[in-house]
Design a protein around this motif. Structure first.
Motif, mmCIF file in Angstrom:
data_model
loop_
_atom_site.group_PDB
_atom_site.id
_atom_site.type_symbol
_atom_site.label_atom_id
_atom_site.label_comp_id
_atom_site.label_asym_id
_atom_site.label_seq_id
_atom_site.Cartn_x
_atom_site.Cartn_y
_atom_site.Cartn_z
ATOM 1 N N GLY A 123 -7.923 1.490 8.610
ATOM 2 C CA GLY A 123 -8.791 2.638 8.818
ATOM 3 C C GLY A 123 -8.289 3.843 8.061
ATOM 4 O O GLY A 123 -7.693 3.713 7.002
ATOM 5 N N ARG A 124 -8.499 5.026 8.620
ATOM 6 C CA ARG A 124 -8.103 6.262 7.939
ATOM 7 C C ARG A 124 -6.610 6.507 8.072
ATOM 8 O O ARG A 124 -5.989 6.177 9.053
ATOM 9 C CB ARG A 124 -8.839 7.456 8.530
ATOM 10 N N SER A 125 -6.068 7.115 7.045
ATOM 11 C CA SER A 125 -4.676 7.528 7.065
ATOM 12 C C SER A 125 -4.655 9.043 6.936
ATOM 13 O O SER A 125 -5.077 9.595 5.933
ATOM 14 C CB SER A 125 -3.905 6.879 5.910
ATOM 15 N N ALA A 126 -4.190 9.718 7.952
ATOM 16 C CA ALA A 126 -4.234 11.179 7.989
ATOM 17 C C ALA A 126 -3.456 11.809 6.840
ATOM 18 O O ALA A 126 -3.893 12.789 6.256
ATOM 19 C CB ALA A 126 -3.693 11.676 9.323
ATOM 20 N N SER A 127 -2.309 11.244 6.486
ATOM 21 C CA SER A 127 -1.509 11.891 5.454
ATOM 22 C C SER A 127 -2.057 11.665 4.051
ATOM 23 O O SER A 127 -1.748 12.407 3.148
ATOM 24 C CB SER A 127 -0.051 11.448 5.547
ATOM 25 N N VAL A 128 -2.865 10.630 3.839
ATOM 26 C CA VAL A 128 -3.486 10.417 2.539
ATOM 27 C C VAL A 128 -4.851 11.099 2.520
ATOM 28 O O VAL A 128 -5.284 11.616 1.513
ATOM 29 C CB VAL A 128 -3.627 8.916 2.216
ATOM 30 N N GLY A 129 -5.541 11.114 3.643
ATOM 31 C CA GLY A 129 -6.815 11.799 3.746
ATOM 32 C C GLY A 129 -8.010 11.003 3.270
ATOM 33 O O GLY A 129 -9.088 11.561 3.115
ATOM 34 N N VAL A 130 -7.850 9.720 2.997
ATOM 35 C CA VAL A 130 -8.969 8.884 2.560
ATOM 36 C C VAL A 130 -8.867 7.509 3.201
ATOM 37 O O VAL A 130 -7.829 7.123 3.719
ATOM 38 C CB VAL A 130 -8.997 8.714 1.024
ATOM 39 N N ILE A 166 2.314 -5.396 -2.525
ATOM 40 C CA ILE A 166 1.127 -4.674 -2.074
ATOM 41 C C ILE A 166 1.448 -3.909 -0.796
ATOM 42 O O ILE A 166 2.241 -4.344 0.025
ATOM 43 C CB ILE A 166 -0.095 -5.596 -1.863
ATOM 44 N N PHE A 167 0.794 -2.759 -0.677
ATOM 45 C CA PHE A 167 0.996 -1.863 0.452
ATOM 46 C C PHE A 167 -0.197 -1.928 1.384
ATOM 47 O O PHE A 167 -1.277 -2.374 1.015
ATOM 48 C CB PHE A 167 1.162 -0.421 -0.016
ATOM 49 N N ALA A 168 0.007 -1.418 2.603
ATOM 50 C CA ALA A 168 -1.063 -1.347 3.605
ATOM 51 C C ALA A 168 -0.866 -0.118 4.460
ATOM 52 O O ALA A 168 0.253 0.396 4.586
ATOM 53 C CB ALA A 168 -1.048 -2.593 4.489
ATOM 54 N N GLU A 169 -1.941 0.342 5.043
ATOM 55 C CA GLU A 169 -1.837 1.405 6.035
ATOM 56 C C GLU A 169 -1.176 0.828 7.271
ATOM 57 O O GLU A 169 -1.501 -0.277 7.699
ATOM 58 C CB GLU A 169 -3.226 1.924 6.404
ATOM 59 N N GLY A 170 -0.244 1.560 7.816
ATOM 60 C CA GLY A 170 0.400 1.118 9.041
ATOM 61 C C GLY A 170 1.410 0.012 8.841
ATOM 62 O O GLY A 170 1.758 -0.682 9.799
ATOM 63 N N ALA A 171 1.917 -0.153 7.617
ATOM 64 C CA ALA A 171 2.928 -1.185 7.372
ATOM 65 C C ALA A 171 4.177 -0.890 8.192
ATOM 66 O O ALA A 171 4.517 0.264 8.449
ATOM 67 C CB ALA A 171 3.270 -1.253 5.890
ATOM 68 N N GLU A 172 4.841 -1.941 8.597
ATOM 69 C CA GLU A 172 6.040 -1.815 9.418
ATOM 70 C C GLU A 172 7.121 -0.992 8.714
ATOM 71 O O GLU A 172 7.791 -0.185 9.331
ATOM 72 C CB GLU A 172 6.581 -3.209 9.758
ATOM 73 N N ILE A 215 0.969 2.623 2.528
ATOM 74 C CA ILE A 215 0.182 3.359 1.538
ATOM 75 C C ILE A 215 0.368 4.867 1.692
ATOM 76 O O ILE A 215 0.567 5.575 0.704
ATOM 77 C CB ILE A 215 -1.314 2.975 1.623
ATOM 78 N N ALA A 216 0.307 5.379 2.898
ATOM 79 C CA ALA A 216 0.419 6.825 3.103
ATOM 80 C C ALA A 216 1.782 7.351 2.639
ATOM 81 O O ALA A 216 1.855 8.356 1.929
ATOM 82 C CB ALA A 216 0.187 7.177 4.569
ATOM 83 N N PHE A 217 2.845 6.669 3.021
ATOM 84 C CA PHE A 217 4.186 7.108 2.647
ATOM 85 C C PHE A 217 4.382 7.056 1.135
ATOM 86 O O PHE A 217 4.858 8.010 0.515
ATOM 87 C CB PHE A 217 5.248 6.251 3.355
ATOM 88 N N ARG A 218 4.008 5.929 0.528
ATOM 89 C CA ARG A 218 4.221 5.759 -0.916
ATOM 90 C C ARG A 218 3.337 6.701 -1.724
ATOM 91 O O ARG A 218 3.738 7.208 -2.770
ATOM 92 C CB ARG A 218 3.977 4.311 -1.317
#
Length: 175
Positions: A23-30, A54-60, A66-69
């Protein structure tokens, strides 16, 4: 879904990938494109053919999130001139500081979405480590990975031995 089926036919997914938040990632905004979310549901986070992560939202792990990277990449881009990349992205209505990182190679090359228009139609820029060279592809992340693993797309910045004759996916061992 056709791209995911094609990818699965040449590189089988793991039997039980760990569940991830989407779903949405607040720190990426999209929002993450649906095709990428579907690929991550099937494969999880991890590495294609011992080279392409590959990255994902909410990865362990943060380094696969995705947001962190993306936040890391955007911070790096703020301090870089990169005139050729800026010019190419400007023509698409984007700046490097708006790119969203969805993958990386073992060599440090970045795969980033150009978030312009419908997320399912976002192009990808493959940016060589050190921002020395780049290529832009009008492909989804799943389609780009399929093209790379099938050998129908070869990038001069990737090693000659990628892909292997029988690509495999290795799930993140810490997920």
């Amino acid at each position: 879904m056709a791209e995911l089926s094609a990818l699965m036919s040449i590189c089988p997914p793991p039997p039980d990938p760990p569940p991830l938040r989407t779903g949405r990632s607040a720190s990426v905004g999209v929002r993450t494109p649906d095709g990428h979310s579907e690929m991550v549901k099937v494969y999880g986070t991890g590495c294609f053919d011992e080279f392409l992560w590959i990255f994902a939202e909410g990865a362990e792990r943060e380094n696969l999130d995705i947001a962190f990277r993306t936040a890391e990449a955007r911070e790096i881009f703020r301090g870089k001139k990169m005139p050729l990349l800026r010019e190419a992205l400007s023509g698409l209505g984007c700046t490097p500081e708006e790119l969203i990182q969805w993958g990386v190679t073992d060599n440090g090359d970045s795969l980033l979405w150009i978030p312009v228009g419908n997320p399912d139609d976002w192009s990808t820029v493959v940016l060589q480590a050190g921002q020395l060279d780049f290529s832009i592809f009008s492909k989804s992340s799943t389609g780009l990975i399929f093209d790379l693993l099938s050998g129908s797309l070869r990038l001069r910045i990737f090693p000659e031995d990628f892909p292997s004759p029988h690509p495999e996916f290795s799930p993140d061992p810490y997920a």
